[in-house]
Design a protein around this motif. Structure first.
Motif, short mmCIF file in Angstrom:
data_model
loop_
_atom_site.label_atom_id
_atom_site.label_comp_id
_atom_site.label_asym_id
_atom_site.label_seq_id
_atom_site.Cartn_x
_atom_site.Cartn_y
_atom_site.Cartn_z
N LEU A 1 8.88 10.28 -8.91
CA LEU A 1 8.91 9.11 -8.02
C LEU A 1 9.80 9.40 -6.82
O LEU A 1 9.45 9.11 -5.68
N LEU A 2 10.98 10.00 -7.07
CA LEU A 2 11.89 10.35 -5.98
C LEU A 2 11.23 11.32 -5.01
O LEU A 2 11.30 11.14 -3.79
N LEU A 3 10.58 12.35 -5.53
CA LEU A 3 9.91 13.32 -4.66
C LEU A 3 8.83 12.65 -3.82
O LEU A 3 8.68 12.94 -2.63
N ALA A 4 8.08 11.74 -4.43
CA ALA A 4 7.02 11.05 -3.70
C ALA A 4 7.60 10.14 -2.62
O ALA A 4 7.02 10.01 -1.54
N ILE A 5 8.73 9.53 -2.89
CA ILE A 5 9.39 8.70 -1.88
C ILE A 5 9.83 9.58 -0.71
O ILE A 5 9.59 9.27 0.46
N ILE B 1 6.58 -5.52 -3.63
CA ILE B 1 7.36 -4.34 -4.01
C ILE B 1 7.05 -3.25 -2.99
O ILE B 1 5.92 -2.79 -2.89
N ALA B 2 8.06 -2.86 -2.24
CA ALA B 2 7.92 -1.83 -1.22
C ALA B 2 8.51 -0.51 -1.73
O ALA B 2 9.09 -0.46 -2.82
N VAL B 3 8.40 0.53 -0.93
CA VAL B 3 8.92 1.85 -1.30
C VAL B 3 10.42 1.75 -1.59
O VAL B 3 10.92 2.36 -2.54
N ASP C 1 0.82 -1.22 0.00
CA ASP C 1 0.00 0.00 0.00
C ASP C 1 0.85 1.26 0.00
O ASP C 1 0.58 2.19 -0.77
N PRO C 2 1.91 1.34 0.83
CA PRO C 2 2.75 2.55 0.77
C PRO C 2 3.40 2.76 -0.61
O PRO C 2 3.51 3.90 -1.07
N ALA C 3 3.79 1.68 -1.28
CA ALA C 3 4.39 1.81 -2.62
C ALA C 3 3.35 2.32 -3.62
O ALA C 3 3.66 3.16 -4.48
N ARG C 4 2.13 1.83 -3.51
CA ARG C 4 1.06 2.34 -4.39
C ARG C 4 0.80 3.82 -4.11
O ARG C 4 0.57 4.60 -5.03
N GLN C 5 0.85 4.18 -2.84
CA GLN C 5 0.65 5.59 -2.48
C GLN C 5 1.77 6.45 -3.04
O GLN C 5 1.53 7.60 -3.44
N VAL C 6 2.99 5.92 -3.11
CA VAL C 6 4.10 6.66 -3.71
C VAL C 6 3.83 6.91 -5.20
O VAL C 6 4.05 8.01 -5.70
N VAL C 7 3.35 5.88 -5.90
CA VAL C 7 3.06 6.05 -7.33
C VAL C 7 1.97 7.11 -7.52
O VAL C 7 2.08 7.98 -8.38
N ALA C 8 0.94 7.06 -6.70
CA ALA C 8 -0.13 8.07 -6.79
C ALA C 8 0.41 9.45 -6.43
O ALA C 8 0.07 10.45 -7.09
N ALA C 9 1.28 9.52 -5.42
CA ALA C 9 1.85 10.81 -5.03
C ALA C 9 2.78 11.36 -6.10
O ALA C 9 2.91 12.58 -6.26
N ASP D 1 8.86 8.92 7.12
CA ASP D 1 8.86 7.81 8.07
C ASP D 1 9.21 6.47 7.42
O ASP D 1 9.45 5.48 8.12
N ASP D 2 9.24 6.43 6.08
CA ASP D 2 9.60 5.20 5.40
C ASP D 2 11.12 4.99 5.52
O ASP D 2 11.88 5.93 5.33
N PRO D 3 11.55 3.77 5.82
CA PRO D 3 13.00 3.53 5.98
C PRO D 3 13.83 3.90 4.74
O PRO D 3 14.94 4.39 4.88
#
Length: 187
Positions: free
Chosen positions: A33-37, A147-149, A7-15, A42-44
């Motif tokens: 993608l980098l900006l969204a990451i 697939i994670a962030v 879910d966090p990775a999907r949220q990154v793609v949407a962001a 809080d993501d490691p």
């Protein structure tokens, strides 16, 4: 492929789509993608970059420096052209919406990579698509079940030629050292 995303990775793609929209860029690139990451401190994986001194604001400034804000409003204003006044004049002469793009036919492509501007999605650049594909390969290489962030960041690094990787390098970071650190937090 997206069914494997956390879910966090999907949220990154949407962001990333939102980042491109906010910068008024017509494509979603590796820089978005980098900006969204980095917008997920809080993501490691984001924590690796932030710990090395590259945070969201610094990356955003670098993206704007490299690509510009995405439209010419500021440049035209600096020479005295007020686009709102121009739009108002054109619409008073030719009717409301005279400068709007005509409606397009239903796009043929579906899903995350579709070319549907009416849905508010910008198309992904070839490099961003490659980075997303490489994130899957990184996940498989590391024997992750998803697939994670962090895998997204590894995909951006592995793609290597996009503006996302360039922002990292221009900030003085060694991509291989970042890669090792991200792999460490994914383990």
């Amino acid at each position: 492929m997206f069914e494997r995303f956390t879910d966090p990775a999907r949220q990154v793609v949407a962001a990333a789509q939102q980042e491109a929209g906010e910068l008024r860029h017509d494509r979603i690139g590796t820089e978005h993608l980098l900006l969204a990451i980095l917008a997920r401190p809080d993501d490691p994986a984001a924590g690796v970059l932030i710990g090395l001194g590259l945070d969201h604001e610094a990356a955003r400034r670098a993206v704007v420096r490299l690509l510009g804000p995405g439209d010419d409003t500021q440049a035209l204003a600096s020479i005295g052209v007020d686009l709102d006044a121009v739009r108002a004049a054109v619409e008073s002469a030719f009717g409301e919406g005279a400068l709007d793009a005509p409606a397009e036919e239903e796009p043929k492509r579906r899903g995350w990579f579709r070319l549907d501007s009416r849905a508010g999605r910008s198309p992904f650049s070839a490099r961003a698509k490659k980075a997303l594909e490489l994130s899957l390969r990184e996940s498989l290489r590391l024997k992750s079940g998803q697939i994670a962030v962090g895998h997204l960041l590894l995909g951006v690094l592995r793609e290597g030629d996009g503006f996302g990787a360039r922002v990292i390098v221009d900030h003085g970071l060694d991509p291989q050292a970042v890669r090792r650190a991200v792999e460490g937090v994914l383990a």
